[in-house]
Design a protein around this motif. Structure first.
Motif: not given
Ligand code: NAD
Length: 449
Positions: A169-170, A192, A197, A199
């Motif tokens: 999710d990240r 991705n 995703r 960060v």
């Protein structure tokens, strides 16, 4: 890309396998010769749904190799991951000896510019220590080779690790060098595609992000356990309360189940390590200390309910009793028993003079390794075998297969017809209607005992 991963545990093995699955050339390094030999023969050292066929397929396709030869792995890797354990030190802070040992090994064998990626959960400032450890060895060798240290904390959940890794999710990338960020983006590009995703942040923020995530989740659990304990005192059913608050989108449904306390390799040690980091920097972490204290108490709560039911004074209640225990792993879909609540419960039952008949779908081998052979412990082949000759049932891990047992059969088999449900799997009315006494966490007879 060519990737080397140090540490072939839950994180290293899953990460390495998923990177190989999207086409990277991955070499996994471990110091545990038996583990590496086993992996090369197709023996997967942990239970993780979906992992075994992926390891075998990628190994067979020569995209995934296992070795103890650090030098060859370092020569192979354009990117070198550190994914070794960071267990708690005596004072609760993270023990960095394994991480720094890998850093020195990298410094010893590095021959070309390399990006070192720290995936282990480590206190803020560790990237600087890794950088210094590598630089010191390079200086001792009298060579100058450019390298960067990136923080890329891991958020996979045991039991769902492969899915989490394939669809993160990240992807937190803590780096100051744009070239390193670009390299990490290239590495993770196959994961991705749907939307971005990644960060990006500075290294220290990335290190703290991992602890913040785990501490937040642990806080939610301890909060609900505290409310469940209040519910027991005031005669409210925590399950109804959970439904009542989870529907508020500001609160949400996730991680608000009360239970027998959180365990595992992450939450307990990470909450403690973050608290120690805070203290070392002159901040008293009142909330984190409370989260940990609530959890410590909660791990003993099931036994308190058992004692209340069997109270005959002088703590003699459970002496000579036999308890069927369903679930040993710290959570479902794993064989990991690190800090599992079952360990506290079994120790308390044995201390009180009771015997245990235990069943876990995957953690029996691990439990055997931990507890050894003992007269007051029998491992059973299935859930109903565990009930044979038992006086009571205690549910400790919420494996799916425990959710809908035959209550009539339970009542017929259990000598004392009582169930202690450490995960609130059952409906108190339904189970009491079948003739069983039912204690949940913040519900059932726990409210009135
Ligand atoms: P683990 O204990 O399962 O595996 C660690 C492995 O590292 C072992 O196989 C060990 O033999 C190996 N190792 C130790 N020293 C080594 C060295 N010098 N060279 C090569 N290998 C070495 O650990 P894990 O659960 O995979 O956790 C690894 C890190 O990831 C920890 O910092 C943990 O906090 C973090 N993490 C874990 C999870 C999880 O769910 N388990 C999730 C996110 C982050």
């Amino acid at each position: 890309m060519r990737v080397a991963i140090f540490g072939t545990g839950y994180v290293g093995l899953v990460t390495g396998t998923c990177l190989a699955d999207v086409g990277h050339q991955v070499v996994c390094v471990d110091i545990d010769q038996a583990k590496v030999d086993g992996l090369n023969r197709g023996v997967i050292p942990i239970y993780e749904p979906g992992l075994e066929p992926m390891v075998k397929a990628n190994h067979a396709a020569s995209r995934l190799a296992f070795t103890t030869d650090a030098a060859s792995a370092i020569t192979h890797g354009q990117v070198i991951f550190i994914a070794v354990g960071t267990p708690p030190d005596e004072d609760g802070s993270a023990d960095l000896q394994y991480v720094l040992a890998v850093a020195r090994t990298i410094g010893t064998h590095m021959a070309v510019p390399t990006v070192v990626v720290n995936k282990s959960t480590v206190p803020v400032g560790t990237a600087d220590k890794v950088r210094a450890a590598i630089a010191e060895v390079l200086a001792a060798r009298g060579v100058e080779i450019a390298f960067d240290v990136v923080s890329n904390p891991e958020f996979l959940k045991e039991g769902d690790a492969v899915a989490d890794c394939m669809r993160p999710d990240r992807i937190v990338v803590g780096a100051s060098n744009p070239d390193s960020v670009a390299l990490m983006r290239r590495l993770y590009a196959p994961f991705n595609r749907n939307h971005d995703r990644v960060v990006e942040m500075d290294v220290r923020s990335a290190e703290l992000t991992k602890y913040a995530a785990n501490a937040m989740l642990a806080t939610k659990i301890s909060f609900m356990n505290e409310i469940a304990n209040i519910a027991e005192k005031v005669g409210a059913d925590i399950e109804q309360v959970r439904q009542g608050i989870g529907s508020d989108p500001r609160i949400g449904w996730h991680f608000i189940y009360p239970g027998a306390g959180y365990g595992g390799s992450c939450f307990p040690k990470d909450v403690q390590a973050l608290a120690r980091t805070a203290q070392q920097h002159g901040h008293e972490p009142k909330l984190l200390n409370a989260v940990e204290a609530v959890n410590e108490a909660q791990k003993g709560h099931l036994y308190q309910l058992i004692q209340r039911h069997y109270d005959r004074g002088e703590d003699e209640g459970v002496r000579g009793k036999t308890f069927a225990v369903w679930g040993l792993a710290f959570k479902p879909n794993t064989d990991d028993m690190r800090e599992a609540s079952s360990r506290r419960l079994l120790a308390q039952l044995w201390e009180g003079g009771a015997s245990v008949r235990a069943y876990d779908p995957e953690a029996t081998d691990e439990a055997r390794r931990i507890f050894g052979e003992r007269d007051d412990l029998v491992f059973c082949d299935n859930a109903y075998d565990a009930l044979d000759g038992a006086d009571a049932l205690v549910v400790v891990t919420e494996w799916k297969q425990f959710r809908s047992p035959d209550f009539v059969r339970l009542r017929e088999v259990l000598n004392d017809a009582v169930v202690f449900d450490g995960r609130n799997l059952y409906d108190p009315q339904e189970i009491e209607a079948a003739g069983l006494a039912y204690y949940g966490i913040g519900r059932g007879r726990s409210l009135h005992a």
